[in-house]
Each structure stands twice: as structure tokens, then as C-alpha cells.
Design a protein around this motif. Sequence first.
Motif, PDB file in Angstrom:
ATOM      1  N   ASP A 196       0.822  -1.193   0.000  1.00 46.79           N
ATOM      2  CA  ASP A 196       0.000   0.000   0.000  1.00 46.79           C
ATOM      3  C   ASP A 196       0.873   1.267   0.000  1.00 46.79           C
ATOM      4  N   ILE A 197       1.900   1.229  -0.798  1.00 43.10           N
ATOM      5  CA  ILE A 197       2.791   2.387  -0.893  1.00 43.10           C
ATOM      6  C   ILE A 197       2.543   3.087  -2.222  1.00 43.10           C
ATOM      7  N   GLU A 198       2.463   4.404  -2.137  1.00 40.06           N
ATOM      8  CA  GLU A 198       2.273   5.167  -3.363  1.00 40.06           C
ATOM      9  C   GLU A 198       3.613   5.715  -3.840  1.00 40.06           C
ATOM     10  N   ILE A 199       3.829   5.692  -5.148  1.00 38.46           N
ATOM     11  CA  ILE A 199       5.070   6.299  -5.646  1.00 38.46           C
ATOM     12  C   ILE A 199       4.725   7.544  -6.465  1.00 38.46           C
ATOM     13  N   PRO A 200       5.660   8.493  -6.535  1.00 37.87           N
ATOM     14  CA  PRO A 200       5.367   9.728  -7.279  1.00 37.87           C
ATOM     15  C   PRO A 200       5.137   9.436  -8.764  1.00 37.87           C
ATOM     16  N   GLU A 201       4.339  10.270  -9.394  1.00 39.03           N
ATOM     17  CA  GLU A 201       3.983  10.059 -10.787  1.00 39.03           C
ATOM     18  C   GLU A 201       5.217   9.986 -11.692  1.00 39.03           C
ATOM     19  N   GLU A 202       6.198  10.837 -11.398  1.00 41.05           N
ATOM     20  CA  GLU A 202       7.346  10.848 -12.309  1.00 41.05           C
ATOM     21  C   GLU A 202       8.188   9.578 -12.231  1.00 41.05           C
ATOM     22  N   PHE A 203       7.857   8.703 -11.288  1.00 43.34           N
ATOM     23  CA  PHE A 203       8.562   7.424 -11.223  1.00 43.34           C
ATOM     24  C   PHE A 203       7.712   6.264 -11.737  1.00 43.34           C
ATOM     25  N   SER A 204       6.563   6.601 -12.287  1.00 40.61           N
ATOM     26  CA  SER A 204       5.668   5.523 -12.693  1.00 40.61           C
ATOM     27  C   SER A 204       6.305   4.655 -13.775  1.00 40.61           C
ATOM     28  N   PHE A 205       7.247   5.211 -14.520  1.00 42.86           N
ATOM     29  CA  PHE A 205       7.895   4.419 -15.561  1.00 42.86           C
ATOM     30  C   PHE A 205       9.218   3.831 -15.098  1.00 42.86           C
ATOM     31  N   MET A 206       9.567   4.082 -13.837  1.00 41.53           N
ATOM     32  CA  MET A 206      10.737   3.391 -13.286  1.00 41.53           C
ATOM     33  C   MET A 206      10.578   3.165 -11.787  1.00 41.53           C
ATOM     34  N   PRO A 207       9.616   2.312 -11.453  1.00 47.38           N
ATOM     35  CA  PRO A 207       9.413   1.991 -10.042  1.00 47.38           C
ATOM     36  C   PRO A 207      10.627   1.277  -9.455  1.00 47.38           C
ATOM     37  N   ASP A 208      11.523   0.832 -10.326  1.00 46.52           N
ATOM     38  CA  ASP A 208      12.728   0.160  -9.839  1.00 46.52           C
ATOM     39  C   ASP A 208      13.925   1.111  -9.847  1.00 46.52           C
ATOM     40  N   HIS A 209      13.643   2.387  -9.725  1.00 45.37           N
ATOM     41  CA  HIS A 209      14.702   3.388  -9.629  1.00 45.37           C
ATOM     42  C   HIS A 209      15.439   3.190  -8.301  1.00 45.37           C
ATOM     43  N   LEU A 210      16.738   3.416  -8.332  1.00 46.44           N
ATOM     44  CA  LEU A 210      17.562   3.192  -7.140  1.00 46.44           C
ATOM     45  C   LEU A 210      17.054   3.981  -5.933  1.00 46.44           C
ATOM     46  N   ILE A 211      16.601   5.188  -6.150  1.00 48.68           N
ATOM     47  CA  ILE A 211      16.104   5.988  -5.022  1.00 48.68           C
ATOM     48  C   ILE A 211      14.934   5.284  -4.338  1.00 48.68           C
ATOM     49  N   LEU A 212      14.010   4.797  -5.154  1.00 52.34           N
ATOM     50  CA  LEU A 212      12.839   4.141  -4.574  1.00 52.34           C
ATOM     51  C   LEU A 212      13.231   2.851  -3.867  1.00 52.34           C
TER      52      LEU A 212
END
Lengths: 725, 202, 194
Positions: B124-140
Motif C-alpha cells: 500500500d505504498i504510493e510512488i510519485p507520478e514521475e517514477f511511474s515508468f521506473m518503479p525500480d529506480h535506485l532511489i525508490l
Amino acid sequence: MLKSKMTRRTFLKASAITGVVAASASYVGRGNISDASSIQDAEKIPNLCNGCSSRCGMTVTVSDGRVVRVDGNPLHSRSRGTLCGRAHGAALLAYHPDRLTEPLKKNENGEFEPISWEQAYKEIGEKLQTIINEHGPDSFAYFQNPKRVQRLYGDRFVEALGSANIFSHNASCNLSRDTGFKHVLGGVPSGDVANAKVTLFIGRSYGDGIRPSQLQNLVTAKDNGSKIYIVDPRLNSTSNLADEWLPIKPGTDLALLLAIANVLIEENLYDKEFCEEHGNRFEDFEREMKQYTPEWASDKTDLSVDVIKQVARDLGENRPKAIVEQSWKGAFGCNYENSTETARMVGLVNALLGNINVDGGMLFTSGPSLESPDNLKEPGELKPRVDGAGIKGEKWYLADTAKGVGNAVPDFVKEGKLKAAFCQHHNPVRNHPDYEVMKEGYEGLDLLVVVDIWMSETAEVADYVLPESSWLERTEAVEGLGGKTPTVNLRVQAIDKIHPKTKNFSEIMSELADEMGLSDYFTDLETENRTACEKLGISYDELLEQGTIQLESTWEPGYQGSNTESGKVEFACQAFEDAGFTAVPKWVEPKVTIPEGEFRLIHGKQNIHSHTYSTNIPKLAQISKEYNLDSVWINKKRADELGIKDGDPVIIENEMHTGKTTAKVTEAIHPEAAFYPSHYGSRASLTYNDDNGLSINDYTPHQYEAMSGAPNMMETSVQIKKDGA
Amino acid sequence: MTQTTTMQNKSEIYSILAEGLKTPTEDWVSWYNDIGREKLKSLLISFPILDEQEVSNCLPKQLDFKEVDHLYRSYFILPGPQRVVPAESIYKQWTVRNSAFALSKGFLMGDSAEHMNNIFKELDIEIPEEFSFMPDHLILQLELLSLLEENGNEEFVNEFIKEHLDWTEDLVAECTKKQWSGFYYLWIQLIHMFFHKECWKC
Amino acid sequence: MARYGMLIDTIKCVNCYACSLACQTQNGLPDDENFIYFLEKEEGTFPNVKRDFLPVQCQHCDEPACEEVCPTGATYKDEDGIVVLDNSKCIGCKYCGVACPYSARVQLHDSMYKKGTYEDAGREYNYTVEKCRFCKELVDNGEQPACVTTCISNARIFGDLDDPESELSKAIVEKKAKPLRADLGTKPKIYYVR
Ligand code: SF4
Ligand code: SF4
Ligand code: SF4
Ligand code: SF4
């Protein structure tokens, strides 16, 4: 002051983390080699391939929202169920890490910074308006790849502003061809190769610049026993399908055609009746051709007198089912000082053969007429074109207005005639000769807006770069294809947008139009598409399902008159005389004479690449690497003299540029020519095409062919030497 | 050190590492200069596997906001010869499923992205819209680790790191290839060192 | 039961790589692995030159050298004459690759496993030595192999060699197609027109 706490900007919004997650729940393993055909729960969506500009019909298989496979659409008239290699490479473009994800603006330091769409529209709209107010609408131009969606939203935008400055990418492809054909035949027909008994290809190689239907037609012709000649300084990849290779000296195709005309007339092997009835000033032509004997041409072309006579006779004896194919860029698209004359002669030799619009000849077919809604506002009067194309008295009066002399931008900018430009699906800074001149030219614009999916050399010098959705993420305008059986085709969005802030070109242009108060000229794509289908009497929903619909054939065999000044085939064109040339085509020497010891740098397509973008696709770049496709072809004898062996590192240089590559030493090329493929040498910062070779455009100066203004892309001489020698 | 303090430490480390990969602010830079550097260093060297000198080498003494900001833009934001996209998908085979592009490499939204999305959904975690195409970004991924550690999800964390953070070596290689230098280059190396030396197992 | 074979008409082949890319995607191979590779040969001197393009892949030998040396029986000929591989039995010894006179075996190399293979996920074919399988999955389904469907030039014909009426059998006779290096004795079932 000491800050004791780090202010966190946590990206993840979590309510509460409870429990343990089933760690590898979603990793599905495969026990075996993938069987991509057995993908379950997949959706199949019709599309038009964007691997190159041919837009072959294809089916995209999508599973869990991702592209998993592409196949040729058997119903489509260009792919007929097949796909070339590029299609597989281009399939994952949407997921490419180089994608532009938000609008960019260049700041005072010359660096790009991300901005919102609202800001982009507002600033671009205001700047464009100011420029137009100050310098007039003709100081604004649009550069495109001429497909229907570009015309509906790009061309219309330009015209709504009162400018006629629409340029297609064709200045670096076939401006000369189109200019020549337009004046003699009123347009560019297509060769009915499948049904012809003899076909002469000049520079065009169906196996290198692939469009599947054309290659299939050639194979059919071969199966039916027709005779195929390939005229090319290089034995290209289509060569095994040909009966004979004519290894012509580069830049002398015109001489061959003049001599063919001479033989056809002298030996009375031409269609006299057709020429006299439908030809304008045929007597003048007949008289002029007398001087171009096969002996004369043999000297120019390095082809034997016998071969020249044999080709002419083969064509003449098999008329009207004998053709000289029209080519794309090939040998005379935009390459030599004599290219427009060559194109005129290709048109006229076909006319001599009486093959215009007959089976097995050169066909004029029309595509379906696609209309917009009636209530859209029509553009008013347009300012004259900045390049003067089609305007009497202007330097490039003869140039085809549907293409334009786009390579002249640096001069228009210098002369203060052009202040603002939009550029989409086109990369003029790299694709026209002389990078430095082009770069400076485009940089000199007060406003340059580039719409693209990733950075290009042109985008790098832009003031604004607007991110477009990639081809599988967008539905486009309904488009038509001509042919004996015309079709209507559609690209249908296959996957969700990967980058939420990218937009379709149609959206971008209509939203900008809204900002500039031009809304009345536009409507949304869906309305455009439904209207076009309705007016044609076909179902849009069916088109969405199938991607292509065949229409009733409207083609009528037999000569239907020409869209030329005289309404006839112009064996002599007044327009050419008006522009300071001769009415009847005549021999024109190539501009550059190659000094002893040097090479003419010629180029052409490779069948796994398109223009200069596809070298940034890993699958395709890999093939180039594996098979050393970015090598320069040199004739064996010349290489021996230079001490160059196959695979040696070599340096290609002239006063403009010095670059390194490897040599492909071969017997399969004319000694004067050095062939280097036209896809490599990107200077844009892209992930997968670093170290990717040379660009032919770095070796050719910014120059013009006198007749059409085309960039004379093969008018250059280079030295080649062994690296380290 | 007790189990919980280590977990808290790790959570803190992940959080700082993630923070360092975000658009730099003046606040963050002065925090790093005044406190952050020492804090991170001491947190890191509490892992006996990590060598103090090695860690120190990866943590420049004084950062200059302007400089860091400039580097950040050319390394992460602006299209150009040095931009690197630190998303797992790009460094791994695209998918292990039946697909024509199963073993293609170098693209976003591969299996790892999909898996990240599933994890976020499950938690149930929301990610920012600008990461929707890289939910596997190192920051996340680092932020998720921080959250998980904080909540005592050690077992899953280990599983997660094994599966999702085995690509930092390739990331470092990519940065080297693109001629990175300075703060972010060191930071990426530090992250790699942390995972590579399996500090999380401590 | 059939005895599947193929004809490749090199006169029609334009060396376009479409078959190898279609194969690569059909089998989900990495970008740098292919079951089809290309040889090019040039004959003659300017201006009398010929360029020969030769797409090569597993020739589905009737007497496969690879099968003979395979210590585990992983490589075998199925009832339709297609030389296939049982991944679960392959130990990655590469004997087949050495024995194959056509260099048709491909060991999917390390790099594709190193990253992103989730070992726990039950992948079986690490280090197996792969090959063209005449797109068995498609063929069993009544379809044509991917390289055949995609070939724009119609340079490839697939079919049953035991059926004298098949397009393939007829084309072999009509075009006098011959196997590549029949002298090597493995009785290959791909016939080339050259
Ligand atoms: S020719 Fe190839 S790349 Fe071009 S549209 Fe057709 S399939 Fe696509
Ligand atoms: S697809 Fe056909 S023409 Fe192209 S390389 Fe393969 S066999 Fe040759
Ligand atoms: S070509 Fe090689 S791999 Fe194929 S069956 Fe023959 S020996 Fe085996
Ligand atoms: S590598 Fe596999 S298939 Fe090849 S011989 Fe060894 S066990 Fe048999």
C-alpha cells in the motif's frame, strides 16, 4: 547555522508497513527457451511499423501491458505478413532509456531545464507570435516527415499562421528526383516491377532499402523470368536477383540514360505513336539525343558500348513492359549536380518506352482521398515560400514545392529571412551535409522547437524540446496508400504511455494552437479519423480492429494525361528554359572531379537501419557490430595500391573531416567509389550508439544542385589511408 | 549493538543514501557538510566489513552546492553524454517470461519494475507520478529498504536485496564509462560497496 | 510423422538479417545470440563479381554429429526429424558444439544469467547448449517457422521431405538444391539453392 536534522523528501507514501511480503511472488520462471508464440492472455493490436518510414502493417501482441511480440499483418499491402529486421528492433522503443520525458527549455547558460507543458505552450506561443508580428508569417517554417498526421496538425498549423514554408525531410533524400519527375511527367509514378519484363534499377536497391512489398514484387518478377539490371557503382545486396550488374562510374547515370534514349530513337525501338501524340516538343528531344551515342556514354560511364546497347535494346524490345525504376534516394535522389537531369531522363526514357500507366510499366495510382470535418476553418492566403520553390524568377523555381529546399536553412537564417522553425520526426542538422554549417544555421534561429522521442543533433541546438509519445503509445491519423488496390491504414495505440508527460504530436500542436487562438482550424484526432472514414464509407471501428481496409480499385490503365505545364509528357520543358537551363535534358558533368589517388565517397542504406536513428537500438546496433557493417568499401586493386587489407583500420579524410573506420576490401565496387553506409556517425548523446562510426555528411560541404537546390550529397572527394601508416 | 539498533542504523543509512540521489538542495548540502558526512561515516563504519579509509574516500569533505547541482543535472536529468538512468530494468534482462524480448537488455519497465510495482501495491505504498515508468529506480529501492528496516522486515529485506540490488556493479561501470567524477560517482560507488560487501547481512 | 527439412534460395536472399532477428525474438534470445548466422563469399574480379550470401543454422542432420556425442541424450532427433534438446538433461559440456560441423550450437553465454536471473525461480536451462529447433512449437501447431514466415524474399521454404508433393520437395528437385557440405556425412536436411 548548524542544521541538525536532514529534511527528508521521502518519495514513498506509505500508510503502514505491515506483515511480510511474498518476496518472489511475481517472478515467473521459464523452464525452457521462450516460445513467444504461445503467450497466453495476450491482446493483438493492429499497428503500422515505425522501424522505417514505410509503415508496414503489423500486429503487436501485448501481455500485462507490455509489448511481447510483433508480427507482419498479412492484410497490409506493404508488409503482406512479413516484417524486416528493423521492426523487431524498434518494438521496444517505448521503453528506451533515452526517451524524453518532459518538455525542456534551453536556459541562458545553454543548458536544458525541464518545464511544464503550460509554460512551454505559453512561451513558445508568445515568442512565435512576436516573431510573426515583427517579421511576417514567412519567417516561420516547419520541417517534417510527410505523413498524414504531420500534415493534419503540423502543416495546418503553419498555414493557419499564414506561412507556406513546409519542408519535408526529402531534401536529403529525393528532392532532385521529384523535381525532375514533376516537370516531365507531373509526378512520380511507381514501377510495376512484378509485371515488367525488363527492369533497370539505378542506384535503388530493394534488398538494402527494404520495403517488403517492393522486394516481393521483384522476387515475383524474377520467378516470372523477367530481366533485371542493376546500375550501381557497388554490387549491392539485391545483386543476386539481378541478371546483370552495371558497375557504373559514380555520378554518370545521366550519360547512360541519354545513350539509352539515343539507341531507342536511332534503332526505332521507342513508342513513336505515344511520343508524338502525348509528348510536348518531341522533335526537339529527338534532335538533341543524337549526340549521345553509346560510344560517348561508354567513355563517361566506364560501361562498354555493347552493354549500353544491350540494355537499351532489351528495354526497347520489351516495351511497354519495360521500366527504369524511379528509385528513392538511390543514385539521383539528391546526390549529384546532374541528379535532376537524371530524373528527367528516367521519366523520359520511360515515356519513350510508352509504359506510362500500363501494366508492367510506370503506374500513376492514387490513394483514397481523406477529408477533414467540414466545419474546420480553412487557412487564408499564404505568404510566398522562403525558398522560392515554384515561384518564377526565383533561384529554385524548379524545386518541388511538396518537398522544399530544406537544406538551405543556414542561408535563410543568415539572410534574415527565417526566424523560427518547428521540427518533428526529422533531424536536419545531422542528415544534411556539413554538420557545422547546419548546426550554426539552426542555432541562429530565434526560436527552434523540436518534437521528438529522444535527443537528436537538431534537438541539441533547439530552444525547446517537446517529448512525443513513441509509436506504440499513440494512435495516429487515418492514412491512405495508393496502388492498383488502394487501402486505408491506421496506427492504433498498443500500450499505455510509459512516460505520463509525453504527448501525441496531434495533441501538442492543437494545444499550442489553442494557446495561440487558432483552435478553429483543428479538431481532435478521433473526430478527424471518424470523419475521414465516414466520408469514405468505411467503418472506423473495423479499421481499429484490422488496421487496414482495402478499397475498390480506382486505377484505370492507359495514359491519362500529365499534370505538367503542357498537360503532356514534357520532352522539352519551358520551365527549365525559363530558369536558365535547357528545355531538353542535356549532359551535365558532376560538380566534383575526383583527383588521381582519391575516392568519391558514396553512400546508401543498410537493410537493418533507417536514417540515423536506429543505430541507437541495441538489437540493431549489435548486428552492425557483429558483421562490421560500419566499414568503408574499397576496390581491391585500389586497396592493394594503398597497402590496405580487408579489415584494416583506415582513415578517411578531406579538408572537412578526418575519421577512422575499418576497410572492407572488395572486388564488388567501382575503383573510383568508396562506399560508406549512411546510418552511422551520430553526434547526439544517445546510449547505444557511442563509437558508432562516421557520417558521410561530415565529408560533404554545404552546397546546392543548381536546378533543384538539392544538397549534392555525393559531390565530394576523400583520401583513404591505412591508419598508423 | 542490538539487533534493533542495527536495523535502525540500516534504515538511516538507506534513507541518507536515497536522499543523496535526489535533486540537491542548499539545505541538504549544508547538512551533509556540517553533520551528514560524519554521521553517515560513523553509521557505515559500525559495520566491521567496511574499511574506514575506503568509506572516507567515498565521502568528499566539503560539497559545494553549485557544483553538486551542476553535476546532478548532467548526470541524472539532462539528456546528454553523461546521463545515466539508475533503474534496475535497464541493467537486467527485460523479462524472464515468454516474450519475444525475453532476454533483451537495456530497457525500462522490465520484470524488476513490474515486481517493484507489485511490492508497492502489496504494501500500500504510493510512488510519485514521475517514477511511474521506473518503479525500480535506485532511489525508490533505497527508500523502500529504509522503510522496511524501520518496520523490522529483515527477512524480506534480505530477499529483496539479493534479488533487486545485484546490479550496482553494472551501474558503477556505466558511470565510469560515461566519465563521471566527483560526488555522485563516489556516492554510487559507496552504495555499490555497501551492497557488494553484503553489509545488510550483518 | 514427417521428415522436416528446409530450402534456402540464396539467389533470392538479400542478406537482410530479418530471419535471424525474427528467430531471436521467436526464441526470446539476447541481442547478441543468434541461431542463424551469415557467411558471405565474393567470387571473381571487378567487374565480373558475384557475392554469395549464406544464412546458416542447424541443418537438422539425419545423422546428427551432435546427437552422437551427447553423453546424456539431451540432444536427440524427434519423430519428425527435428533435432531438439531436452534442457533438463543438458549438462553444458559443449561436446555437441565441438562435434557440429556447421557451428550451429550456441551456448547461451554467462552474461545473460549473471544479472537478472532469479535462480530461485526454477530456471532450468542455464548453460545449456541451444540451437535452432525448426520452431517446433509453431510447426506442431501447423504453422511455419518464424524465419520462413518473415522472409520477405520468399527465400525459405519449409516442409516435409518425405512428401514428394510438398512445395519443398518439388522446389528441391526443380531448383537442384543441395545440402551444404554433404561430404561431411551428417545428412543435413537444409537444401541450398546457390
Ligand atoms: S520496412 Fe521494415 S522497418 Fe520499415 S516499416 Fe516495414 S517492417 Fe518496419
Ligand atoms: S530473411 Fe530471407 S532474405 Fe533476409 S537474410 Fe533471411 S533468408 Fe535472406
Ligand atoms: S547441424 Fe549441427 S547441431 Fe544441427 S543437427 Fe547437425 S550436427 Fe547437430
Ligand atoms: S552440451 Fe548438452 S546437449 Fe550438448 S553434448 Fe553436452 S549435454 Fe549434450
